[in-house]
Design an enzyme around this catalytic site. Structure first.
Site, PDB file in Angstrom:
ATOM      1  N   ASP A 114     -19.846  10.963 -39.838  1.00 30.83           N
ATOM      2  CA  ASP A 114     -19.629  10.221 -38.595  1.00 30.83           C
ATOM      3  C   ASP A 114     -20.695  10.590 -37.582  1.00 30.83           C
ATOM      4  OD1 ASP A 114     -18.295   8.591 -36.663  1.00 30.83           O
ATOM      5  OD2 ASP A 114     -17.464  10.405 -35.805  1.00 30.83           O
ATOM      6  N   ASP A 330     -22.817   3.581 -34.184  1.00 32.30           N
ATOM      7  CA  ASP A 330     -21.855   4.527 -34.743  1.00 32.30           C
ATOM      8  C   ASP A 330     -21.542   4.175 -36.192  1.00 32.30           C
ATOM      9  OD1 ASP A 330     -19.953   6.536 -34.972  1.00 32.30           O
ATOM     10  OD2 ASP A 330     -18.356   5.309 -34.130  1.00 32.30           O
TER      11      ASP A 330
END
Length: 450
Positions: A114, A330
């Site tokens: 992430d 992201d």
């Protein structure tokens, strides 16, 4: 008098001595910039430990909720005055997984990657209120495991920590669905296997989790290890920055991948482009001082061949990121989010261009269309282009629409509290982060292999 050792015997003894003192020849200690790549898969691949063939399409509905929570959580990090650090990473359909090893002797783990979070953490043995995850890390079984004390700089980087009587660094980390993990900050040896060599990094700081709140939340579906690739000092790419020349990249396989092909997570020299692609680059902007996110400047959006001359009037985005055109890129969020006024311009343009009836599923707030299951699900849908500073990111229909349910496809863009360029938009794209020069480069690439 005869020699005590013959030349042959001496040679054999020397070889045995060198084998005893030198590292395994297949192990590379990462002390200088080193290029390597590891496989990366979508969590819904049958290769994934989280694979559930009965829920793959149904979980697309969960992506909407999980992504919305991500957007809200990121926004709250800029305005939150509490001492609890929060991360947007969720165990939703947008996750991509890699394999890595920890400890001495090492054990293999699946990990969520992430770019929107920093702390790496793993579920450790004797974890209270934790769902059963195998394998768990047992600190007592590793000779290289070491607890971090409160005085260390890494402990000071955590917004919410306190000292135990030892005094060790005890942390608490919260997520977008209000779930939380707690544990001791520690360091351990981390190993990557690229198929040819084992890349070894010693003293990597991570969170050894001993307690979870809300174990029925999305955390139950996390495979026991989360690896943060954000901009903060606790992230993996910051800790190993000097050995990867402050460069990493990924190539995300498409959601619709039916052959279980894999993408790649790349470091240092392996991040370079092949030379045949049309590479574009855009500067990374400030994240408003939060210190975790990679932010780009979005100058306009095109729907089909028409530029919208987008009006960016988002007061909240300006307040949080310093520029109404700012958008976070992201890897841990599925959908793309735009400020309310910007999303309205995009949704209206899409609905006007696509010549078929659209609808919004109950409680989902997604712009959707009916498609034939046995036909090209993207037929009649349109391309879009996100225009960033000095770069145009062209999105084919497969990167702007996603299968919501069988026979229903929806625009993978919606209104959100924080603008985010999600991972559906990034699939089949080589995306390179050059942290030293604060540049993000990208080029269309067939990310699947094997």
């Amino acid at each position: 008098m005869a020699a005590f050792f013959s030349p042959l015997a001496f040679s054999l003894l020397l070889q045995l001595f060198l084998l005893a003192i030198l590292p395994n020849p297949t192990t590379i200690f990462a002390s200088k910039p080193l290029g390597f790549s590891i496989d990366l898969i979508h969590r819904d691949s049958s290769l994934s430990p989280l694979y559930d063939p009965s829920s793959t399409l149904a979980r697309a509905e969960q992506a909407n909720l999980c992504s919305m929570l991500c957007s809200r959580s990121i926004a709250s990090r800029f305005t939150n005055t509490s001492s609890v650090i929060s991360s947007p990473v969720m165990a939703g359909p947008g996750e991509f997984l890699v394999k890595l090893s920890l400890g001495t002797p090492s054990s293999l783990y699946w990990a969520v990657i992430d770019t929107g979070s920093n702390l790496k953490w793993a579920t450790c043995c004797h974890c209270d209120n934790c769902p059963v995850k195998t394998p768990m890390i047992d600190p007592l079984q590793s000779s290289t495991y070491k607890n971090q004390r409160c005085s260390t700089r890494f402990c000071m980087e955590l917004r919410n920590h306190h000292c135990t009587s030892d005094p060790l660094c005890w942390f608490r980390y919260s997520y977008g669905d209000n779930s939380k993990v707690e544990g001791v900050l520690a360091s351990e040896t981390l190993l990557f296997d690229n198929g040819a060599d084992t890349i070894k990094h010693e003293g990597i700081v991570f969170g050894c989790v001993h307690h979870e709140d809300n174990p029925e939340s999305a955390l139950r579906k996390v495979p026991g290890l989360v690896v943060g690739l954000g901009r903060g000092p606790l992230s993996l790419v910051k800790q190993i920055g000097s050995s990867i020349d402050d460069k990493f990249a990924y190539c995300l396989p498409p959601y619709s991948n039916e052959n279980n092909s894999v993408g790649q997570l790349k470091f240092s020299e392996d991040t370079e482009f092949s030379g045949t692609e049309e590479v574009q680059e855009t500067p990374m902007a400030s994240d408003g001082g939060e210190g975790s996110f990679y932010v780009l400047i979005l100058t306009d959006i095109s729907v089909g061949n028409s530029r919208l001359n987008t009006q960016f009037g988002g007061a909240q985005t300006t307040a949080l990121l310093g520029d109404a055109r700012s958008i976070i890129i992201d890897s841990g969020t599925s959908l793309t989010f735009l400020a309310k006024d910007v999303y309205g311009q995009v949704a209206n343009a899409v609905a006007n261009v696509i010549n078929r009836e659209h609808f919004y599923p109950p409680k989902q707030d997604l712009l959707c269309y009916h498609v034939e299951d046995n036909a090209d699900r993207y037929e009649g849908l349109l391309e879009m282009t996100f225009h960033f500073t000095n770069a145009d990111w062209k999105l084919p229909p497969s990167n702007t629409f996603g299968m919501f349910r069988s026979g229903i496809t929806c625009l993978a863009i919606k209104e959100g509290e924080m603008p985010i360029f999600g991972n559906i938009a990034q699939q089949n794209m080589h995306v390179k982060y050059d942290l030293g020069n604060r540049l993000l480069s990208f080029a269309p690439t067939e990310c699947t292999q094997g």
